[in-house]
Design a protein around this motif. Structure first.
Motif, short mmCIF file in Angstrom:
data_model
loop_
_atom_site.label_atom_id
_atom_site.label_comp_id
_atom_site.label_asym_id
_atom_site.label_seq_id
_atom_site.Cartn_x
_atom_site.Cartn_y
_atom_site.Cartn_z
N THR A 12 0.83 -1.21 0.00
CA THR A 12 0.00 0.00 0.00
C THR A 12 0.86 1.25 0.00
N LEU A 13 1.88 1.30 0.84
CA LEU A 13 2.76 2.47 0.87
C LEU A 13 3.47 2.65 -0.46
N PHE A 14 3.96 1.56 -1.02
CA PHE A 14 4.60 1.63 -2.33
C PHE A 14 3.60 2.14 -3.37
N GLY A 15 2.40 1.61 -3.32
CA GLY A 15 1.36 2.03 -4.25
C GLY A 15 0.99 3.49 -4.13
N ILE A 16 0.91 3.98 -2.90
CA ILE A 16 0.57 5.39 -2.68
C ILE A 16 1.65 6.30 -3.26
N TYR A 17 2.90 5.94 -3.04
CA TYR A 17 3.99 6.76 -3.57
C TYR A 17 4.03 6.72 -5.09
N ILE A 18 3.78 5.55 -5.67
CA ILE A 18 3.72 5.43 -7.13
C ILE A 18 2.54 6.25 -7.66
N LEU A 19 1.43 6.18 -6.96
CA LEU A 19 0.24 6.94 -7.33
C LEU A 19 0.51 8.44 -7.33
N GLN A 20 1.19 8.91 -6.29
CA GLN A 20 1.54 10.33 -6.21
C GLN A 20 2.45 10.73 -7.37
N ALA A 21 3.45 9.91 -7.62
CA ALA A 21 4.39 10.22 -8.69
C ALA A 21 3.71 10.19 -10.06
N ALA A 22 2.85 9.22 -10.28
CA ALA A 22 2.13 9.13 -11.56
C ALA A 22 1.20 10.33 -11.74
N THR A 23 0.57 10.77 -10.68
CA THR A 23 -0.31 11.94 -10.77
C THR A 23 0.51 13.19 -11.06
N ALA A 24 1.69 13.29 -10.48
CA ALA A 24 2.57 14.44 -10.76
C ALA A 24 3.01 14.43 -12.22
N VAL A 25 3.38 13.27 -12.74
CA VAL A 25 3.78 13.18 -14.16
C VAL A 25 2.60 13.53 -15.06
N GLY A 26 1.43 13.01 -14.71
CA GLY A 26 0.23 13.35 -15.48
C GLY A 26 -0.08 14.83 -15.45
N THR A 27 0.09 15.43 -14.29
CA THR A 27 -0.12 16.87 -14.16
C THR A 27 0.84 17.64 -15.07
N PHE A 28 2.09 17.23 -15.07
CA PHE A 28 3.09 17.87 -15.93
C PHE A 28 2.69 17.77 -17.39
N LEU A 29 2.30 16.57 -17.82
CA LEU A 29 1.95 16.36 -19.23
C LEU A 29 0.68 17.10 -19.64
N ILE A 30 -0.26 17.21 -18.74
CA ILE A 30 -1.49 17.96 -19.04
C ILE A 30 -1.23 19.46 -18.99
N ALA A 31 -0.38 19.89 -18.05
CA ALA A 31 -0.12 21.32 -17.88
C ALA A 31 0.63 21.92 -19.06
N LEU A 32 1.50 21.14 -19.70
CA LEU A 32 2.28 21.67 -20.84
C LEU A 32 1.39 22.31 -21.91
N PRO A 33 0.46 21.57 -22.51
CA PRO A 33 -0.37 22.20 -23.55
C PRO A 33 -1.31 23.27 -23.01
N VAL A 34 -1.75 23.12 -21.77
CA VAL A 34 -2.65 24.12 -21.19
C VAL A 34 -1.92 25.46 -21.07
N PHE A 35 -0.71 25.45 -20.55
CA PHE A 35 0.04 26.70 -20.42
C PHE A 35 0.43 27.27 -21.78
N VAL A 36 0.68 26.40 -22.76
CA VAL A 36 0.94 26.88 -24.12
C VAL A 36 -0.30 27.58 -24.66
N LEU A 37 -1.46 26.92 -24.53
CA LEU A 37 -2.71 27.50 -25.04
C LEU A 37 -3.09 28.80 -24.32
N LEU A 38 -2.70 28.90 -23.05
CA LEU A 38 -3.00 30.13 -22.31
C LEU A 38 -1.99 31.24 -22.61
N GLY A 39 -0.96 30.93 -23.41
CA GLY A 39 -0.04 31.94 -23.87
C GLY A 39 1.14 32.26 -22.98
N TYR A 40 1.53 31.33 -22.13
CA TYR A 40 2.67 31.58 -21.25
C TYR A 40 3.97 31.16 -21.95
#
Length: 164
Positions: A12-40
């Motif tokens: 469970t602890l391993f899974g939670i840490y993997i889950l956090q890291a995967a969510t952070a990577v997903g956030t990074f990948l989603i944020a890239l085009p969003v910030f581009v589209l918003l003109g930053y």
């Protein structure tokens, strides 16, 4: 029984840490085009900060979006402030949690999305920031205890043959 609890806690602890890291990577990948589209211009920097902030419970990337919106408001750019809060809030702050966490909770922590959410929120509300980890861990250990008890109660005793 102790080995089962140890295995469940470790997984469970391993899974939670993997889950956090995967969510952070997903956030990074989603944020890239969003910030581009918003003109930053500094999309890599903003996306990286959003991903790192994903490790902060509840607030996460919203902190970054609020700071950016405040700067836009200070520059009298109300529409940009609303855009960064609305579009960024949906795609950067909310969407990764909704898309990634429930799907990976089952695979990584061996908990259903609902049970993980209950542990996450319950832990956060009862124990503060440490509850983000402790809450799902406690729920996982309760699930393991229930599973062990169920196995023990449902074990069919083998009857010995009777001498007639």
């Amino acid at each position: 029984m102790a080995k089962a609890f140890n295995r469940r806690a470790r997984n469970t602890l391993f899974g939670i840490y993997i889950l956090q890291a995967a969510t952070a990577v997903g956030t990074f990948l989603i944020a890239l085009p969003v910030f581009v589209l918003l003109g930053y211009e500094s999309v890599l920097t903003l996306s990286t900060i959003a991903a790192i902030l994903q490790f902060i419970p509840i607030l996460g990337p919203s902190v970054l979006l609020v700071v950016i919106a405040v700067f836009h408001l200070a520059a009298d750019e109300i529409v940009r402030a609303l855009l960064v809060l609305g579009v960024g809030g949906f795609f950067v702050a909310w969407l990764p949690d909704i898309l990634i966490r429930p799907r990976l909770a089952r695979r990584t922590a061996n908990l259903s999305g609902g049970v993980y959410f209950i542990g996450f929120v319950g832990g956060l509300l009862s124990m503060g920031a440490i509850g983000v980890i402790a809450g799902p861990l406690v729920v996982a250990l309760v699930v393991e205890a229930a599973s062990l008890l169920s196995e023990e109660l449902n074990a069919v005793p083998v009857e010995e043959p009777r001498d007639s």
